[in-house]
Structures are given as structure tokens and as C-alpha cells.
Design a protein around this motif. Structure first.
Motif, PDB file in Angstrom:
ATOM      1  N   ARG A   1       0.827  -1.208   0.000  1.00 56.29           N
ATOM      2  CA  ARG A   1       0.000   0.000   0.000  1.00 56.29           C
ATOM      3  C   ARG A   1       0.864   1.262   0.000  1.00 56.29           C
ATOM      4  O   ARG A   1       0.557   2.241  -0.679  1.00 56.29           O
ATOM      5  N   LYS A   2       1.961   1.227   0.756  1.00 60.85           N
ATOM      6  CA  LYS A   2       2.858   2.381   0.763  1.00 60.85           C
ATOM      7  C   LYS A   2       3.531   2.556  -0.591  1.00 60.85           C
ATOM      8  O   LYS A   2       3.648   3.680  -1.104  1.00 60.85           O
TER       9      LYS A   2
ATOM     10  N   GLN B   1       2.322   1.665  -3.413  1.00 61.60           N
ATOM     11  CA  GLN B   1       1.298   2.131  -4.339  1.00 61.60           C
ATOM     12  C   GLN B   1       1.073   3.635  -4.189  1.00 61.60           C
ATOM     13  O   GLN B   1       0.953   4.360  -5.184  1.00 61.60           O
ATOM     14  N   ARG B   2       1.027   4.117  -2.941  1.00 67.78           N
ATOM     15  CA  ARG B   2       0.861   5.558  -2.727  1.00 67.78           C
ATOM     16  C   ARG B   2       2.039   6.335  -3.288  1.00 67.78           C
ATOM     17  O   ARG B   2       1.863   7.389  -3.930  1.00 67.78           O
ATOM     18  N   GLU B   3       3.244   5.837  -3.089  1.00 72.14           N
ATOM     19  CA  GLU B   3       4.432   6.551  -3.550  1.00 72.14           C
ATOM     20  C   GLU B   3       4.568   6.519  -5.058  1.00 72.14           C
ATOM     21  O   GLU B   3       5.171   7.410  -5.653  1.00 72.14           O
TER      22      GLU B   3
ATOM     23  N   SER C   1      -3.167   3.831  -9.433  1.00 70.32           N
ATOM     24  CA  SER C   1      -4.405   3.324  -8.857  1.00 70.32           C
ATOM     25  C   SER C   1      -4.503   1.824  -9.062  1.00 70.32           C
ATOM     26  O   SER C   1      -3.839   1.256  -9.919  1.00 70.32           O
TER      27      SER C   1
END
Length: 425
Positions: free
Chosen positions: A404-405, A407-409, A413
Motif C-alpha cells: 500500500r505504501k 502504491q501511494r508513492e 491506482s
């Protein structure tokens, strides 16, 4: 009746081979090169020890050094694949591999062995990265994981056949027999890599032609750590090839040939089930779920292997078989997770560089995995199986937050696999 038989054969072929087009040609090239790789893995260590007169310790040092150098080689050749095209760099590393194979036939000292085995290790590992970058550019994003699954099935089948052919040289067990084997492997590898000429060329985007425009990759340490988690779960492969034979022969009452039979079961199941097991890896959420599932499944396999220690032969064999079934399921899901996560979180314009960094986890597994697995399994009286299970559980628990981290960085999507495509022609 014959028509029904033909239909069944066609459906079976369709389940093992990708559809016609670039994916089919990639599968053919992978099959040919895997024949050579299977022969090399089955006969090379015996050649270097029995044919070239090296000690097992010297061979181990050389292989470990080659693995360490491959970490940097993957990053370098991955960036070159982005800059000059993955097809071209795949063929370059294939040529280096052929040269190293030919040079290996004259090895007769440790001083000659070190540079040759390092060149072999770097070119073999870099070839995987560049080939994956080529697949990413030649195959549509929606079909990417499925194509990679097809190729893994083909690769395992080819490796198994290559290993069986290498047994001819092992039977004679002479330096000349091993040299003939290496010459044959070099010829097969040269032919296999030449087949990539028939795969459409993938060019870098125009803005990447200038060095100053080339992106530094990856910007996210979480992306690299995701690859490390996949490498930890991938220790199941090292357990199968290194730890389990020692455990079966030295610590259980199961028949000694059981070690080879378990490996054959694993290979057959991968050939038959990899495509089906890869469903759901097209999205980041799905690939993360498969990674967690792979880790927990491998964690469950470890105590099952431990149970074989105190059982009589029949029950020990059953426990070992159940353990390998769990291990194989973990391997199938982890492979799919690696493809889905490594491509989904990587921009197409720097795919090779990103894949090179992601591969650090699996490359380090090949370097340190055998020592770790042997130490845990044979050096702890069997309790190491529970330590290994704990390591797998830890990797599985970390998977969700780390991905998840990442993906955010990366700013991507969910539901997008292999963002965009480089131009091809």
C-alpha cells in the motif's frame, strides 16, 4: 471419437501455450533456452567439481560471488534495456551467456573458474530481467500476467527435459562428456536467443533518448522492499531444491528417491497449474492477496515437513508429499504476485530499471538462501522449520502495508497493470 480426441488435445495445448502472436514466439524462445538452462543446472556443478577438479567450497564461493554481482548486473542491464530496447539487450546478455558457456569448457583452475562463473551468473540473471521487460512491451497489459504464467509453465517443462538430457553426460561422468554437454548447451542457447529476433521490437519513448531525460529508478524504497518480501516467500524454491533433499535423506525414514520424486511432482504441477493460479494478479489488490496467501501457505508447509522426522516410512512420505503440495501452491501464488506487483508499480518508460531493482529480493535469495535454509533445517535438529515458518508469516503480515505504501508513492491506482506501453515497431 478421433475428433473428440483431437479436440481434447487442442484444449490441452491451448491451456499450456499462449495464443499466436508475440506471446507464442516468446514461449517458443523461452522453451528452447530453458532446455539449455535445465542441462546447465543439472550438469555444471558436477563438471566444475569432477571434470575441472575444483572443490565444492570453491564452487560455492564462485556461485555466491556471481549472485552478488548479479544484483548490480540486473540494475545495469535493466536500465540499458530501457535505453536501447529490451529485445536488443536480451540478445546481448544471451550472447554473453553463450561466450561464458564456451569458456567454461576449458576451466581447469579456480582462477579461471571465478570470472567465467561470474559472467554466467550475471548474464543468466540479467536475461530474466530483460526478457520480462521485453514481454511487458510486447504484450498488452490485460494479458501480461497470463502470458508470464504461460511462459513459466513452458520454462519448467523445458528445464525438466534439459535436466533429463544432461543425465546422459552425468552417466559417463568424464570431463569430455561434460564438455560435450556444455557445447550442446551453448548451441541450444544461441539458437534460443536468436528467436527473439522474431519478437516485435520495443523502442524506448522518444523523451528517453537523451541521458538527462532518463528517469532514476526506483524512487520508492517500498517498491524494493516489496521485492524483498517476495524473495523471502520465494525461499520455498530453495527449500525444495536444497533443504528438502538433505532433510529427506538425513532426517526421515522416507525412501531416498523420494527427494527426486517430490521435485518431479512440483515441476509437473507448475507446468499444469501456473496459468490458473495466476488469476487475480492483474490488480495490485489481487496480487497482494496472492503474496499474503503464498506466505501463509509456505508457513503451513514447514511444520508438515517437520512431522516427517518421527514418522515411519509410509507416513513420512505422506507428510512430505502434503508439504510439497503446500509448497507448490505457495510457489504458484508467489510467482503470480511477483509479476502483478513488479509490473503494476513500474512505469512503462522505466520498466527495465524498475524490474532490475525489484529482482534484488529474488537474487539475494539465490545468494544467501541455501546457507540460510541448510542452517535452519540441518543445524537445529528440526526446530528450524518453525523459525522458517515464522519468517514466512512475518513476510505475509508485512505484505499489505508495504505494498500500500509503494502504491501511494508510485501514484498508481488499483486495477492498472503495466501502466502504458513503450512504442513498438
Amino acid at each position: 471419437m478421433s475428433g473428440q480426441g483431437t479436440g481434447r488435445k487442442a484444449r490441452l495445448a491451448g491451456s499450456l501455450l499462449p495464443p499466436p502472436g508475440p506471446a507464442r514466439m516468446l514461449a517458443v524462445a523461452a522453451l528452447v533456452t530453458s532446455l539449455g538452462f535445465g542441462g546447465y543446472t543439472a550438469g555444471s556443478v558436477l563438471f566444475f567439481t569432477r571434470g575441472a577438479g575444483l572443490s565444492t567450497g570453491q564452487v560455492g564461493v564462485g556461485l555466491s560471488l556471481a549472485g552478488l554481482l548479479a544484483v548490480g548486473g540486473n540494475i545495469l542491464f535493466g536500465r540499458l534495456a530501457d535505453r536501447w530496447g529490451p529485445r536488443e539487450i536480451t540478445m546481448v546478455v544471451g550472447g554473453l551467456q553463450v561466450v561464458a558457456l564456451l569458456l567454461s569448457t576449458v576451466v581447469d583452475s579456480f582462477a579461471m573458474f571465478l570470472p567465467v562463473v561470474c559472467l554466467l551468473g550475471v548474464s543468466e540473471q540479467a536475461g530474466k530481467v530483460c526478457r520480462n521487460a521485453l514481454i511487458g512491451g510486447a504484450v498488452d497489459g490485460d494479458d501480461l500476467v497470463r502470458t508470464l504464467a504461460y511462459l513459466r509453465s513452458v520454462l519448467n517443462g523445458g528445464i525438466a527435459v534439459g535436466a533429463m538430457l544432461a543425465s546422459i553426460a552425468v552417466r559417463y561422468d568424464t570431463r569430455s562428456a561434460y564438455q560435450i554437454l556444455l557445447f550442446a548447451i551453448a548451441g541450444v542457447s544461441l539458437f534460443g536467443y536468436s528467436l527473439y529476433l522474431f519478437v516485435p521490437r520495443t523502442r524506448p519513448a522518444p523523451r528517453l533518448r537523451k541521458k538527462k531525460d532518463f528517469p532514476k529508478a526506483p524512487p520508492s524504497i517500498s517498491y524494493v522492499f516489496t521485492g524483498l518480501l517476495c524473495g523471502i516467500v520465494n525461499l520455498g524454491d530453495t527449500v525444495l531444491t536444497v533443504g528438502l533433499p538433505l532433510w529427506v535423506i538425513g532426517q526421515t525414514a522416507a525412501p531416498k528417491p523420494m527427494a527426486a520424486w517430490l521435485h518431479a511432482v512440483n515441476t509437473l504441477l507448475i507446468v499444469l497449474l501456473q496459468v490458473r493460479a495466476s488469476r487475480g494478479a492483474k490488480t495490485i489488490t489481487g496480487a497482494t492477496r496472492l503474496l499474503r496467501l503464498a506466505g501463509w501457505t509456505m508457513a503451513a508447509a514447514c511444520p508438515v515437513f517437520w512431522l516427517a522426522h518421527d514418522f515411519p516410512a509410509v507416513w513420512a512420505s505422506i507428510a512430505l508429499l502434503i508439504g510439497v503440495l503446500l509448497l507448490t501452491a505457495s510457489e504458484l501464488w508467489n510467482s503470480a504476485a511477483i509479476w502483478g506487483l513488479s509490473f503494476s508499480l513500474a512505469p512503462a518508460e522505466a520498466r527495465g530499471a524498475y524490474l532490475g531493482k525489484f529482482s534484488i529480493g529474488t537474487t539475494l535469495r539465490e545468494v544467501f538462501g541455501p546457507v540460510l535454509v541448510i542452517g535452519l533445517i540441518t543445524g537445529t535438529g528440526g526446530s528450524g522449520w518453525f523459525l522458517l515458518a515464522g519468517l514466512m508469516a512475518f513476510a505475509s503480515a508485512c505484505a499489505g502495508p508495504v505494498v500500500r505504501k509503494a502504491q501511494r508513492e508510485s501514484g498508481v491506482s488499483d486495477g492498472t497493470l503495466a501502466r502504458g506501453r513503450s512504442g513498438s515497431g
